[in-house]
Design a protein around this motif. Structure first.
Motif, mmCIF file in Angstrom:
data_model
loop_
_atom_site.group_PDB
_atom_site.id
_atom_site.type_symbol
_atom_site.label_atom_id
_atom_site.label_comp_id
_atom_site.label_asym_id
_atom_site.label_seq_id
_atom_site.Cartn_x
_atom_site.Cartn_y
_atom_site.Cartn_z
ATOM 1 N N ARG A 43 5.640 -0.305 10.435
ATOM 2 C CA ARG A 43 5.427 -0.369 8.976
ATOM 3 C C ARG A 43 6.625 -1.034 8.298
ATOM 4 O O ARG A 43 6.468 -1.865 7.404
ATOM 5 C CB ARG A 43 5.241 1.050 8.424
ATOM 6 N N LEU A 60 4.859 6.604 6.379
ATOM 7 C CA LEU A 60 4.448 5.227 6.092
ATOM 8 C C LEU A 60 4.705 4.866 4.636
ATOM 9 O O LEU A 60 4.263 3.820 4.171
ATOM 10 C CB LEU A 60 2.974 5.025 6.453
ATOM 11 N N SER A 61 5.387 5.747 3.920
ATOM 12 C CA SER A 61 5.713 5.512 2.512
ATOM 13 C C SER A 61 7.206 5.634 2.271
ATOM 14 O O SER A 61 7.662 6.164 1.262
ATOM 15 C CB SER A 61 4.949 6.508 1.620
ATOM 16 N N PRO A 105 0.802 -1.234 0.000
ATOM 17 C CA PRO A 105 0.000 0.000 0.000
ATOM 18 C C PRO A 105 0.829 1.275 0.000
ATOM 19 O O PRO A 105 0.284 2.348 -0.272
ATOM 20 C CB PRO A 105 -0.819 -0.126 1.300
ATOM 21 N N GLU A 106 2.137 1.169 0.286
ATOM 22 C CA GLU A 106 2.951 2.376 0.256
ATOM 23 C C GLU A 106 3.026 2.988 -1.140
ATOM 24 O O GLU A 106 3.399 4.159 -1.294
ATOM 25 C CB GLU A 106 4.367 2.078 0.756
ATOM 26 N N LEU A 130 -5.554 3.083 9.137
ATOM 27 C CA LEU A 130 -4.177 2.641 8.902
ATOM 28 C C LEU A 130 -4.105 1.273 8.253
ATOM 29 O O LEU A 130 -3.036 0.844 7.829
ATOM 30 C CB LEU A 130 -3.405 2.642 10.224
ATOM 31 N N VAL A 136 1.994 11.339 8.763
ATOM 32 C CA VAL A 136 1.542 10.353 7.771
ATOM 33 C C VAL A 136 1.174 11.018 6.451
ATOM 34 O O VAL A 136 1.630 10.608 5.379
ATOM 35 C CB VAL A 136 0.342 9.545 8.329
ATOM 36 N N VAL A 151 -0.555 5.937 -1.763
ATOM 37 C CA VAL A 151 -0.687 6.755 -0.561
ATOM 38 C C VAL A 151 -2.099 7.316 -0.457
ATOM 39 O O VAL A 151 -2.603 7.936 -1.390
ATOM 40 C CB VAL A 151 0.339 7.902 -0.565
ATOM 41 N N TYR A 169 -2.316 0.754 4.946
ATOM 42 C CA TYR A 169 -0.864 0.693 4.881
ATOM 43 C C TYR A 169 -0.328 -0.688 5.262
ATOM 44 O O TYR A 169 0.865 -0.854 5.495
ATOM 45 C CB TYR A 169 -0.249 1.759 5.786
ATOM 46 N N ARG A 222 4.747 11.586 4.872
ATOM 47 C CA ARG A 222 4.755 10.236 4.270
ATOM 48 C C ARG A 222 5.673 9.264 5.011
ATOM 49 O O ARG A 222 6.415 8.505 4.410
ATOM 50 C CB ARG A 222 5.166 10.347 2.797
#
Length: 365
Positions: free
Chosen positions: A323, A298-299, A249-250, A263, A292, A253, A266, A296
């Motif tokens: 993550r 979580l990316s 899922p990264e 969440l 987030v 976004v 992610y 980003r």
């Protein structure tokens, strides 16, 4: 043309003497998802970790090869440990009985001979000699045969792309959670200039990128390509569709408003989200939402957070760390006091053991 495919990725093993990997499962899952999103009429199987027993791998390979007709293509991919005597290490491989519990090149060659498919594409992101931390199992004797084991599984209608020469190690790409070869494959096949990818040209680029990536980390890795398909082979450019975005899922976004359940997009599992709902019933605060959505975290983006005490900085780091771990990487927390180390160890163990995340601690003594 129909695609019959088996993708195998093994990070962990029954035998505690076989060292864990971090990126093999991601390699197999990514290729499975990309091929599944790209080809509507595909028969694809992914065997990951404890599903990838030697018997299950053999069965899946036999099914893919046996179901193929004369105009079809078979794709077989293995990411994990290789042994110095040229065998593939399954989840249930036993270091005390390698011959009976792993899969050799000769065995693959025998299975390939009876297949009717127009072409078989075999991708091996593993190595057959070397030392840790590469993808090699060190408990086997080195084969005396000086010839390349790859030659055994080549022939008319066969394409082999292997991560390293027969007596080299295959490395994982820092920061990506993939092997060098698979990372290059994904990048090239997803970003090819034309809608149709000519594999001979694409694989030349993959070889170059793999060698260059190894040089950047101070290593030598020489990927191997053997292509015996008359007239070449072309496929559509691989597409990051719903299956890929669900697994990674990264790459998709999505902004959140602060609810813990958001969440899930992610890749956080239900056990993790359940713990966070109990610990943070009001959801994420403004600082964490900004980390987030704007920064980003979580990316795979880096972030330095400077904020007052009790503002939620620690959970920003925890989000990024979990993550990374769920993506097959590792994370380290640096803490100033032994008592705080012990406190966080107990907290993280209680929170994440149910999700299969292993927590360890190291203090000055």
């Amino acid at each position: 043309m129909k695609i019959h495919a088996t993708f195998v990725g093994v990070n962990r093993h029954e035998d505690p003497g076989i060292r864990e990997l971090t990126g093999a499962v991601r390699d197999a899952l990514a290729l499975w998802a990309l091929f599944s999103d790209t080809f509507d009429d595909i028969d694809a199987t992914a065997l990951l970790d404890d599903d990838a027993t030697a018997a299950a791998i053999r069965y899946a390979i036999d099914t893919s090869l046996g179901d193929a007709e004369a105009d079809d293509v078979v794709v077989l991919s293995f990411a994990g440990h290789g042994t110095p005597n040229h065998r593939l290490v399954a989840y249930d491989t036993n270091s005390a009985g390698l011959a009976a519990t792993s899969i050799g090149m000769e065995e693959l060659a025998e299975r390939f001979r009876s297949c009717r498919a127009r072409a078989i594409l075999c991708i091996l992101d593993c190595c057959f000699s070397g030392a840790a931390p590469a993808r090699v199992f060190e408990g086997a004797a080195v084969a005396r045969n000086p010839t390349s084991p790859y030659e055994l599984i080549t022939g008319k209608g066969r394409i082999l792309i292997a991560a390293a020469a027969a007596h080299e190690v295959a490395w994982e790409q820092p920061g990506t959670g993939h092997g060098l070869l698979t990372h290059a494959l994904i990048d090239v096949l997803c970003n090819w200039d034309d809608e149709t990818v000519t594999l001979s040209s694409a694989f030349d680029e993959v070889l170059t990128r793999t060698r260059t990536a190894a040089e950047r980390i101070g290593e030598v890795q020489t990927p191997v390509l053997i292509n015996h398909v008359e007239g070449g082979l072309s496929i559509p450019r691989l597409r990051r569709g719903p299956k890929f975005l669900a697994a990674f899922p990264e790459f998709d976004v999505q902004p959140i408003s602060g609810a813990i359940d958001e969440l899930a997009v992610y890749g956080f599992g239900p056990e993790i989200l359940s713990d966070w709902r109990k610990r943070f019933p009001s959801g994420l605060n403004e600082l964490q939402i900004k980390a987030v959505n704007t920064h980003r975290i979580l990316s795979d983006e880096s972030l330095l957070v400077v904020a007052p005490t009790s503002s939620g900085k620690t959970f920003v780091g925890e989000l990024a760390a979990i993550r990374a771990v769920t993506a097959g990487k590792k994370a380290a927390f640096l803490l100033p006091y032994k008592a705080l180390v012990n406190e966080k160890f107990d907290t993280f163990t209680e929170a994440y053991a149910a999700a299969g995340i292993r927590v360890v601690r190291c203090t000055g003594d």
